[in-house]
Every structure is written in structure tokens, then in C-alpha cells.
Design an enzyme around this catalytic site. Structure first.
Site, PDB file in Angstrom:
ATOM      1  CG  PHE A  95      -0.177   0.438   2.581  1.00 46.21           C
ATOM      2  CD1 PHE A  95      -0.039   1.878   2.794  1.00 46.21           C
ATOM      3  CD2 PHE A  95       0.139  -0.481   3.470  1.00 46.21           C
ATOM      4  CE1 PHE A  95       0.342   2.336   3.990  1.00 46.21           C
ATOM      5  CE2 PHE A  95       0.835   0.041   4.561  1.00 46.21           C
ATOM      6  CZ  PHE A  95       0.821   1.279   4.954  1.00 46.21           C
ATOM      7  CE  LYS A 127      -3.068  -8.484  -4.629  1.00 46.64           C
ATOM      8  NZ  LYS A 127      -3.394  -7.473  -3.641  1.00 46.64           N
ATOM      9  CD  GLU A 166      -5.721  -6.380  -0.143  1.00 40.83           C
ATOM     10  OE1 GLU A 166      -4.712  -5.895  -0.814  1.00 40.83           O
ATOM     11  OE2 GLU A 166      -5.626  -7.181   0.691  1.00 40.83           O
ATOM     12  CB  SER A 209       4.354  -7.440   5.897  1.00 43.26           C
ATOM     13  OG  SER A 209       3.601  -8.456   5.335  1.00 43.26           O
ATOM     14  CB  CYS A 216      10.471  -0.755   2.979  1.00 42.55           C
ATOM     15  SG  CYS A 216      11.103   0.011   1.287  1.00 42.55           S
TER      16      CYS A 216
END
Ligand code: NAD
Length: 491
Positions: free
Chosen positions: A151, A175, A178, A228, A283
């Protein structure tokens, strides 16, 4: 912005998913629903894979110089629509508009670098490896490949993969997260205009089950993942167990050492941007500061001043320096980890919990927080917080500081602030991380270098971006050939 259902892009067409499960996309500053996204079922993933497979032979046979033409157009379209995309990132992800622009610049850079595919994917050769025998290595694409993204950089991270995959002749399925699927919807709007043949690029929205279908699909040859660590590990295991190539970037806990000879004003300012920029949801955020010797007291004082005066608010407001965290669950988790740190003996020097922003009272706010004396062996010292929380540790010598840097399972980034070349070299040599910053707060590799996470921050061997990306998306073929003169007609 009206609330609308986001679409998939499959075989060159926008398609409404028939999913029974839908999720709300929420603006984290207002807590309002701004769109809905489908958790696309297996049949829709399969359709995307089949369309990609059908397009593959034609795309692979398209000369590389022609394959990069739509990428040049995409670069121009991204420049033209930069403002609109950056606003969308801020709306769904929360970061400031300036941060969203910065994110897109780094994404566009990857499109530019992938346009070098005619050179980047060249092989090599030797004549006369034995008398009259030549050997060549050529690179060929894999086929259908897929990327699964997180995200926190909805515009940039898909572009770590997509341009390299298609420039080298693969067909690609994205993909996206979401939680932030609107940015990729815009990105694919531009991809459609850029003129890629139908089936070369597909967008499939969804969650864990959508990912599982990609991981198990026999026609998907390679998986790129960013997210993650637990999910990165899982995706890597399942993809490789199914015989696929995989490159999976995971979470992080990045330490930065502040030496007593560092320029304090510069290093605290840069450190604050690293720790609190994007609300700590990077990150490559420096989430642990290790002061050495007498750097301790002045660093703590200056950092506390910067942290408590940071202007937190809605990312589209010009004065805002830091936005909200992604959702209510994340806010709760971050505040819980601050409490855990306290329970483990750390002192909360600046407390960003339970704060509100006027006019945006429902937003998911965590203000900059500083925890001092975080014990190196406490569980907090080893947990990715992924919020605007800086943990402080202290050392007497550079050796001790490097030992603290290396006392962690993650290996995404480690930084040092110093005026000494010898200390910088010792650090660069000995720090157990794949991205090193020297007098830098966010050591994010440019697109022409690999994004080199190590240890629990990366599973695989070839990283995202640049030559690594090209190598990941191609397989080498070696040709050994002999053409004796006597077999040919003589002219
Ligand atoms: P996440 O792991 O929750 O989700 C990442 C992706 O995996 C999403 O697309 C999601 O739909 C999918 N996913 C989630 N759970 C899954 C499951 N059980 N099975 C299959 N797929 C699943 O990560 P996030 O919260 O979106 O992103 C934040 C994390 O990403 C942080 O840990 C951060 O450090 C990391 N990150 C790493 C890098 C890097 O380069 N190393 C870059 C950005 C973010």
C-alpha cells in the site's frame, strides 16, 4: 470524489469484477469511503493469465526497439498526468502531495531506464571456444509474469517491475494492494493510451486469494512481490514450490548511526525526514537512531524539537508536513507498539498517540513519536512499527554501534552520519544491510541500481530495478555452434 467500483483491465478491456466480496477504499485523512474494490475470484485471474499467454508470442517476437515505444509514450503520459496521479496517491494513501510527486518521479525513472532494454538485455559471446566453434548467450523472456504490490507506494512500486517485464518481451499481470487500488487504475488508464497490444498488461484487483491463484497458476512463470516479511516469505515459498522464479521484498527496521563528529543540524533534519516522512510508512524509513558518545544529548534535544513541531494534517493541504497512517487498524497497532515499548522499559520522550487534526477529526492520526533507551534485546527493537516512531539507542564506540546495527534479522537499509571517511568506510564494509546511506537518510537506489534488501527484508537473489530486473525477467540461452566450411556450397 464519487464512490465508484474500480475495474480490472484484462485483454485490453476494462471489466467489472463479478466478485461477491468487495472492500471499501478509504481516504485515511477523512475516514471516508472513496471507492470500492473487488476481491477478484480465481476465474478472473485465469482469464487475465490466458489473455496474457495469448498475447505473449506476438509480443515476444516484436523487436525490442518497437517494444519500448509504448514505454516512451507512457513516460510522457505520466509526466502530463503527474498532478492528477499524485493527488490520487495522497487521497488513498495519506502521504503529502509533495511526497506523492516524489514517489512518481522515482517510478517514472524506472520507465526511462527500461527504455534501455535494447542494450540492457544484450547477451555475450566468444568466437573459437574450440577451433571453429563459437558460443553465444542470448536472453529470452519468460512468458507470463506477475507482481503483487503493497500500500505504501501505489504509484512507484508497480513501476519497479512492469516496465522491465514488458520491455524484455514478457506479458505482465499486476495485483495492486487492495488498500490503495485507485492509483493503479489511473496508471492503467495511461497504459491503455500508450498503445500496448491487448493482453500485454493486465490489472487484477484482489486480496490474498487472488494472489494464491497467481502463485498456483501453471502459466505464471515469475512472481515479483513487495510487502511485509511474513507475506513475502509465504509468497516466496509457495511460488518457488510451484517452480516459479520469485523475488520477494519484505519489511524492515532500519538503523542509523549518528557519530559525534556529524553535522548535527543537517543530520537531525535528514533523520527526521527519514523517520517521519510518509508517516514512517516507508520500507527505507530510519526507525532506529543509534547515537555514539556525546552525540546523544544534543541529538535527542534537537530531534525532539523537530518531532513535536512537525505539521501533521491532510496531505493535500499545502502546509502539511506529515499525513495520517493508512487505516484504523494500523493506528491501533502502532499505538499498541508504543505502549509495548514503554512496558519494556523505554521512555516516551515525544508522544504522538491520541492526537486529532482539526477539521479531520476522524482521520487515522499518529503524530511523530520518540522512544528513548529502547533496549536492543527488547521485542520492540526487532519489530517493524511502520509508523512515525523513532527508537533511540546509544553506544560508546563505532564498533559497538555497528554491532547494534547488525543485531537484527532485517537487512533493508543502514545509514551513518559522520565527517570521517575512515568511519564511513568501516560502516559500509561491516553493516549487514543491502542499501547503505552515508550522510543520507533514505538510501533509496536510483532506478539504474538494484533495490538491494538483504536477510529478512528480501527473499530471492535478483532484486527489483535496472539490470537485476532485466535478468529476473529473462532466461539465458547458450548456443554453441560449428559451421565447417566443407558442409557449405563453395562460392
Ligand atoms: P502486506 O504484506 O500486507 O501486503 C502486500 C501485498 O500482499 C498486498 O497486495 C496484499 O494484497 C498481499 N497479501 C497480504 N496478505 C496476503 C496473504 N496472506 N497471502 C497472499 N497475499 C497477501 O504489506 P502492506 O501492509 O501492503 O505494505 C507494508 C509492508 O511492505 C511493510 O512491511 C513494508 O516494510 C513493506 N515494504 C517493503 C518494501 C521493500 O522494498 N522491501 C517496499 C515497500 C513496502
Amino acid at each position: 470524489m464519487p464512490n465508484y467500483q474500480l475495474l480490472n483491465y484484462i485483454g485490453g478491456e476494462w471489466k467489472r469484477s463479478s466478485a461477491s466480496e468487495m472492500l471499501d477504499v478509504i481516504n485515511p485523512a477523512t475516514a471516508q469511503t472513496i471507492a470500492t474494490v473487488a476481491l477478484s475470484p480465481a476465474a478472473e485471474v485465469d482469464e487475465a493469465v490466458q489473455k496474457a499467454q495469448t498475447a505473449y508470442n506476438g509480443w515476444r517476437a516484436t523487436p525490442v526497439g518497437d517494444r519500448i515505444q509504448p514505454l516512451f509514450r507512457l513516460k510522457m503520459l505520466l509526466e502530463e498526468h503527474l498532478d492528477e496521479i499524485a493527488r490520487t496517491i495522497t487521497e488513498e494513501c495519506g502521504k503529502t502531495y509533495k511526497e506523492s510527486i516524489g514517489e512518481m518521479r522515482r517510478g517514472i525513472e524506472n520507465v526511462e531506464v527500461a527504455c534501455g532494454a535494447p542494450i540492457l538485455m544484450q547477451g555475450y559471446n566468444n568466437e573459437d571456444i574450440a577451433s571453429g566453434i563459437d558460443e553465444h548467450m542470448i536472453r529470452q523472456p519468460l512468458g507470463v509474469v506477475a507482481a503483487i504490490t503493497p500500500f505504501n507506494f501505489p504509484g512507484m512500486i508497480p513501476l519497479w517491475f512492469l516496465p522491465y517485464a514488458v520491455a524484455t518481451g514478457n506479458c505482465f499481470i499486476l495485483k495492486p494492494s487492495e488498500k490503495v487500488p485507485m492509483t493503479t487504475q489511473k496508471l492503467f488508464g495511461l497504459i491503455e493510451k500508450a498503445g500496448f497490444p491487448a493482453g500485454v498488461l493486465q490489472l487484477v484487483n484482489g486480496g490474498a486469494e487472488t494472489v494464491n491463484t497467481l502463485l498456483d497458476h501453471p502459466l505464471v512463470r515469475a512472481i515479483s512481490f513487495v510487502g511485509s516479511t511474513p507475506v513475502a516469505k509465504y509468497v516466496y515459498s509457495r511460488a518457488t514450490a510451484n517452480g516459479k522464479r520469485a523475488q520477494c521484498q519484505g519489511g524492515a527496521k532500519n538503523p542509523t548511526v549518528i557519530m559525534p563528529d556529524a553535522d548535527l543540524e543537517t543530520s537531525t533534519r535528514i533523520m527526521a525526514d527519514s523517520a517521519f516522512g510518509c508517516a514512517g510508512q516507508r520500507c527505507l524509513a530510519s526507525s532506529v537512531a543509534i547515537t555514539v558518545g556525546n552525540a546523544r544529548a544534543p541529538f535527542l534535544e534537537q530531534m525532539s524539537d523537530i518531532a513535536s513541531s512537525r505539521k501533521v494534517g491532510y496531505g493535500l493541504d499545502a502546509a502539511t508536513e506529515m499525513g495520517p497512517v493508512i487505516n484504523a487498524k494500523s493506528k491501533e497497532r502502532i499505538e499498541g507498539l508504543i505502549a509495548k515499548g514503554e512496558a519494556e522499559g523505554a521512555q516516551v520522550i515525544v508522544d504522538g498517540r491520541q492526537k486529532k487534526v482539526q477539521g479531520y477529526e476522524d482521520g487515522y492520526w499518529v503524530f511523530p513519536t520518540i522512544l528513548d533507551n529502547v533496549h536492543p534485546d527488547s521485542s520492540l527493537a526487532h519489530t517493524e512499527i511502520f509508523g512515525p516512531v523513532l527508537s533511540l539507542m546509544h553506544a560508546q564506540t563505532v564498533d559497538e554501534a555497528i554491532a547494534l546495527v547488525n543485531n537484527r534479522a532485517f537487512g533493508n537499509m543502514a545509514c551513518i552520519f559522520t565527517a570521517s571517511g575512515a568511519v564511513a568506510r568501516q560502516f559500509r564494509y561491516g553493516a549487514d544491510a543491502g542499501n547503505i546511506g552515508i550522510n543520507i537518510g533514505v538510501a533509496a537506489p536510483m532506478a539504474f541500481f538494484p533495490f538491494s534488501g538483504w536477510n529478512e527484508s528480501f527473499f530471492g537473489d535478483l532484486h527489483a530495478q535496472s539490470r537485476h530486473g532485466v535478468e529476473f525477467y529473462t532466461q539465458t540461452k547458450v548456443v554453441v555452434e560449428r559451421w565447417p566450411k566443407e558442409w557449405s556450397r563453395q562460392f
